[in-house]
Design an enzyme around this catalytic site. Structure first.
Site, PDB file in Angstrom:
ATOM      1  N   ASP A  48       0.873  -1.181   0.000  1.00 16.90           N
ATOM      2  CA  ASP A  48       0.000   0.000   0.000  1.00 16.90           C
ATOM      3  C   ASP A  48       0.906   1.227   0.000  1.00 16.90           C
ATOM      4  O   ASP A  48       2.004   1.187  -0.541  1.00 16.90           O
ATOM      5  CB  ASP A  48      -0.945  -0.035   1.205  1.00 16.90           C
ATOM      6  CG  ASP A  48      -2.261   0.688   0.938  1.00 16.90           C
ATOM      7  OD1 ASP A  48      -2.200   1.864   0.529  1.00 16.90           O
ATOM      8  OD2 ASP A  48      -3.338   0.107   1.134  1.00 16.90           O
ATOM      9  N   HIS A  50       1.244   2.162  -3.342  1.00 16.49           N
ATOM     10  CA  HIS A  50       0.205   2.989  -3.963  1.00 16.49           C
ATOM     11  C   HIS A  50       0.671   4.433  -4.091  1.00 16.49           C
ATOM     12  O   HIS A  50       0.223   5.158  -4.970  1.00 16.49           O
ATOM     13  CB  HIS A  50      -1.084   2.924  -3.149  1.00 16.49           C
ATOM     14  CG  HIS A  50      -1.750   1.579  -3.203  1.00 16.49           C
ATOM     15  ND1 HIS A  50      -2.916   1.300  -2.534  1.00 16.49           N
ATOM     16  CD2 HIS A  50      -1.405   0.440  -3.858  1.00 16.49           C
ATOM     17  CE1 HIS A  50      -3.266   0.043  -2.762  1.00 16.49           C
ATOM     18  NE2 HIS A  50      -2.359  -0.500  -3.557  1.00 16.49           N
TER      19      HIS A  50
END
Length: 472
Positions: free
Chosen positions: A291, A325
């Site tokens: 992430d 991300h």
């Protein structure tokens, strides 16, 4: 005579008018405009000192065979260290299985090179529940794997590895995605007893003591979480196979994360998420994550507005961001606001890195972002955009509310981007509250399919900036 008296008055009036005009003409000049503040923040975070006492967990019965549960031995070593006034709790070379580790004031948990701490897959070991947080909402839940609550002068140091042993059969399936081992019909965090119930408690202001989850629920614990701590050092160690967020200082003051490696590609495996925290220095670290590499938070929705602690004075430097991300992200849980964030001398490069710099919020979160400074960042390949600012961020439906976010004073300087993916700059502000005062100085962005996509933002100030070879 009358004219002689009037003349100095006119001169004085003109001076006052000119002064006020200059002062009010551009109030943005009052914001911090260089990295002197960053250096001051770093100096404020003092080097931690501990007594020379050493408590080797082997002396308390620990065995580094990877099979023996050493929870009791580690707990006794920490207790003895505390009773002696502090010092070093030593985990030597070997594989040491354990349950959660709870740190105490004046304790330095030190891993020798070759030491591997394996956290048990027995979920009941992470009970009783403790005061913790899940995605910006406080609750009583499974203990973080390494946890400190209201402690001072704590450290985790060394050259060893913490292995959370999370995988497609342990912790990760609870995210509810087949790619992480979820099987249809099993319980997940999205079931009504879990996140929907916690979100309702957030919005209704239910006391944290009554937000009890843990056994029978599917909300994963954080890996390393100092909660309401002061003077925290995390240095040199490696984290892998995390259940959830990896490094999560919440409501902390004076935090240094130095030369840490996060190599964990599980769901929501953010690398480092300071939340409601101030005076934070993240330096010399490597983030290879499932992430966001670094995501600065300040509470979700009603919780953030009620706690009302701004995350501020955060310096990120000399770090390497690989998969993730986003490289440096602010949001989405920023309801209490974020200000004074400095990023410099970092490298970001991976075909699996979506964005370099990102700000994300919506009108349920609200909040503000003020004074973000990014300087001397080298970006290789990314997927979506070098800079993305989005005030319509949504993963779930119904992410619109009554809290209009404010974003201003975003300054980027001395940056090279080799392949920016879909966009160079992607900004989506609100008509009621446009993004303010974005500047790019000495920035070169290559490989952007769409150089600029900007909605509801003041015009960007470009100085010596090139996108796809065109000067802006």
């Amino acid at each position: 005579m009358k004219n002689k008296t009037l003349f100095p008055i006119l001169i004085l009036s003109a001076f006052v008018f000119f002064f006020n005009s200059c002062k009010n003409k551009n109030p943005k000049t009052e914001v911090i405009n260089n990295f002197d503040k960053a250096d001051e923040i770093i100096e404020e975070i003092k080097e931690l000192k501990f007594p020379n006492n050493v408590f080797n967990i082997i002396d308390f019965g620990a065995k580094g065979d990877g099979k023996t549960n050493n929870s009791t031995a580690i707990k006794k070593a920490i207790e003895s260290c505390t009773q002696a006034g502090g010092g070093k709790v030593l985990i030597p070379n070997g594989q040491f299985l354990t349950g959660p580790i709870h740190l105490k004031s004046n304790v330095n948990l030190h891993l020798e090179e070759g030491a591997i701490v394996l956290f048990t897959t027995d979920k009941k070991a992470y009970l009783p529940v403790v005061h913790t947080s899940f995605e910006g909402t406080e609750l009583m839940n499974y203990s973080p794997l390494i946890y400190a609550y209201k402690q001072k002068n704590i450290a985790v140091t060394g050259k060893g590895t913490f292995d959370g042993q999370a995988n497609n059969t342990n912790w990760w399936p609870w995210v509810g995605k087949n790619t992480y081992g979820y099987e249809e019909g099993s319980l997940s965090q999205h079931d009504s007893i879990n996140l929907p119930r916690l979100r309702m408690m957030n919005e209704k202001g239910i006391p944290v003591s009554e937000r009890v989850f843990g056994d029978g629920y599917q909300l994963r614990p954080n890996f390393f979480e100092p909660f309401e701590c002061e003077n925290v050092l995390l240095q040199g160690v490696t984290f892998t196979n995390a259940p959830f967020w990896v490094i999560h200082p919440i409501k902390c003051n004076y935090v240094r994360v130095d030369s840490v490696i996060v190599n964990s590609h599980g769901p929501n495996n953010d690398g480092c998420d300071p939340e409601y925290s101030k005076n934070v220095h993240i330096t010399n670290c490597t983030f290879n994550t499932g992430d966001d590499c670094i995501a600065i938070k300040s509470g979700r929705n009603n919780d953030g507005r009620s706690v009302n602690i701004v995350s501020e004075n955060i310096v990120i430097e000399n770090c390497h961001m690989i998969d993730g991300h986003g490289g440096v992200v602010i949001g989405s849980e920023i309801s209490a606001g974020v200000k004074n964030v400095f990023v410099r001398n970092c490298k970001m490069d991976s075909p699996n890195l979506d964005r370099a710099i990102r700000i994300k919020t919506n009108t349920l979160r609200g909040g503000f972002v003020e004074n973000l400074y990014v300087k001397n960042v080298q970006v290789g390949q990314i997927k979506e955009a070098f800079l993305r600012i989005n005030t319509y961020y949504a993963i779930y439906a119904n992410q619109e509310g009554d809290f209009i976010p404010s974003i201003k004073n975003i300054h980027l300087e001395d940056i090279q981007v080799e392949n920016s993916g879909k966009y160079g700059i992607l900004i989506k502000g609100r008509e009621q509250s446009p993004v303010e005062n974005v500047t790019l100085t000495n920035v070169t962005i290559k490989g952007a399919k769409t150089p600029l996509s900007i909605e509801n933002s003041e015009p960007i100030t470009f100085k010596n900036t090139f996108i796809n070879g065109k000067q802006y």
